[in-house]
Design a protein around this motif. Sequence first.
Motif, PDB file in Angstrom:
ATOM      1  N   UNK A  55       0.859  -0.951  -0.077  1.00 41.37           N
ATOM      2  CA  UNK A  55      -0.158  -0.562  -0.160  1.00 41.37           C
ATOM      3  C   UNK A  55       1.369   1.132   0.630  1.00 41.37           C
ATOM      4  N   UNK A  56       2.082   1.051   0.983  1.00 45.19           N
ATOM      5  CA  UNK A  56       2.816   2.516   0.808  1.00 45.19           C
ATOM      6  C   UNK A  56       3.276   2.720  -0.175  1.00 45.19           C
ATOM      7  N   UNK A  57       3.726   1.659  -0.901  1.00 48.71           N
ATOM      8  CA  UNK A  57       5.040   1.416  -1.918  1.00 48.71           C
ATOM      9  C   UNK A  57       3.873   2.024  -3.714  1.00 48.71           C
ATOM     10  N   UNK A  58       2.764   1.557  -3.550  1.00 46.35           N
ATOM     11  CA  UNK A  58       1.927   2.350  -4.171  1.00 46.35           C
ATOM     12  C   UNK A  58       0.972   4.030  -4.319  1.00 46.35           C
ATOM     13  N   UNK A  59       0.728   4.275  -2.832  1.00 49.90           N
ATOM     14  CA  UNK A  59       0.214   5.214  -2.353  1.00 49.90           C
ATOM     15  C   UNK A  59       1.459   6.548  -2.056  1.00 49.90           C
ATOM     16  N   UNK A  60       2.478   6.349  -1.974  1.00 51.50           N
ATOM     17  CA  UNK A  60       3.614   6.883  -1.496  1.00 51.50           C
ATOM     18  C   UNK A  60       4.766   6.723  -1.810  1.00 51.50           C
ATOM     19  N   UNK A  61       4.874   6.538  -3.350  1.00 51.28           N
ATOM     20  CA  UNK A  61       6.671   6.175  -3.563  1.00 51.28           C
ATOM     21  C   UNK A  61       7.749   6.942  -3.706  1.00 51.28           C
ATOM     22  N   UNK A  62       7.022   7.656  -3.309  1.00 52.83           N
ATOM     23  CA  UNK A  62       8.733   9.235  -2.891  1.00 52.83           C
ATOM     24  C   UNK A  62       9.198   8.596  -1.048  1.00 52.83           C
ATOM     25  N   UNK A  63       8.762   8.144  -0.776  1.00 54.78           N
ATOM     26  CA  UNK A  63       9.227   8.010   0.597  1.00 54.78           C
ATOM     27  C   UNK A  63      10.320   6.843   0.575  1.00 54.78           C
ATOM     28  N   UNK A  64      11.145   7.537   1.174  1.00 56.26           N
ATOM     29  CA  UNK A  64      12.275   6.289   1.331  1.00 56.26           C
ATOM     30  C   UNK A  64      12.968   5.160   2.785  1.00 56.26           C
ATOM     31  N   UNK A  65      13.690   4.237   2.306  1.00 55.17           N
ATOM     32  CA  UNK A  65      13.663   3.159   3.083  1.00 55.17           C
ATOM     33  C   UNK A  65      14.623   4.074   4.628  1.00 55.17           C
ATOM     34  N   UNK A  66      15.040   5.092   4.664  1.00 50.96           N
ATOM     35  CA  UNK A  66      15.245   5.614   6.028  1.00 50.96           C
ATOM     36  C   UNK A  66      13.662   6.533   6.921  1.00 50.96           C
ATOM     37  N   UNK A  67      13.284   6.607   5.622  1.00 51.33           N
ATOM     38  CA  UNK A  67      11.986   7.253   6.556  1.00 51.33           C
ATOM     39  C   UNK A  67      11.086   6.411   7.021  1.00 51.33           C
ATOM     40  N   UNK A  68      11.098   4.990   6.383  1.00 54.51           N
ATOM     41  CA  UNK A  68       9.951   4.035   6.651  1.00 54.51           C
ATOM     42  C   UNK A  68      10.658   3.221   8.643  1.00 54.51           C
TER      43      UNK A  68
END
Length: 231
Positions: free
Chosen positions: A151-164
């Motif tokens: 869901x995350x990768x679909x809706x927020x693709x700009x999010x970086x692994x370090x943010x997670x």
Amino acid sequence: MKKSKEELLVFYETAHAELASALEMLAACKATVSPKQAFGYFMHAKDEYNHAISFFNMLSKRGKRASIKTARDFRFTPPSLITKGYISNKGFLIDTMKLKDFIAFVYTNELLAKSSFENILNLVGRFTEEGQRITSIMTDELRHHGMAKKHFLNYYPALQPWQLMIYRIKETLNNKGRKIYDANLKFLDRLLTPLYRALAYLAGTMAKKLNLNEFKRKDKNLMNISSNSIL
Ligand SMILES: [Fe+2]
Ligand SMILES: [Fe+2]
């Protein structure tokens, strides 16, 4: 703490956490406008309810072997979901968090849940009946984690692994904070219970010494009683 008490505590806390997750997912199911997401949340809630039932059964099995006094300390009451901090008194997460943070919360917590089950697995033994149930719960948690990640990768693709990773650190600290809060509450309970009992004893002694005949109103003209009277 004795081993049996330690085990009771583990199952007691885990059952709370699972039931709280089920309620959070149901709240999310109710709040979403997308039928597809509602179905996803509903199935997730169903899994969490089943996990909670399993842990309550494991708790009950151990509660029956413990003394009545000990078992009483681990009796479940719904309000403890709030007093123990598993559900916030400010409302469900879906109502108080941004959707993005909510999905990140699910993403990180499912992974943390899976790793905390590793410890329970060691406690009950991997190849026992309970161990097998816990292994299947861990598979569910990983599936939930995978769904939230997708869901995350679909809706927020700009999010970086370090943010997670930051979300994950934050949640780990929150979980630790909740445990400290719970320990403080227990400490205060130990401290204040003797005080409450002493006050109750004092009030009881005073009540015993009161002359109750004063309180009889029969044949008394209530209009003649002073307005300051406690009668
Ligand atoms: Fe779960
Ligand atoms: Fe889960």
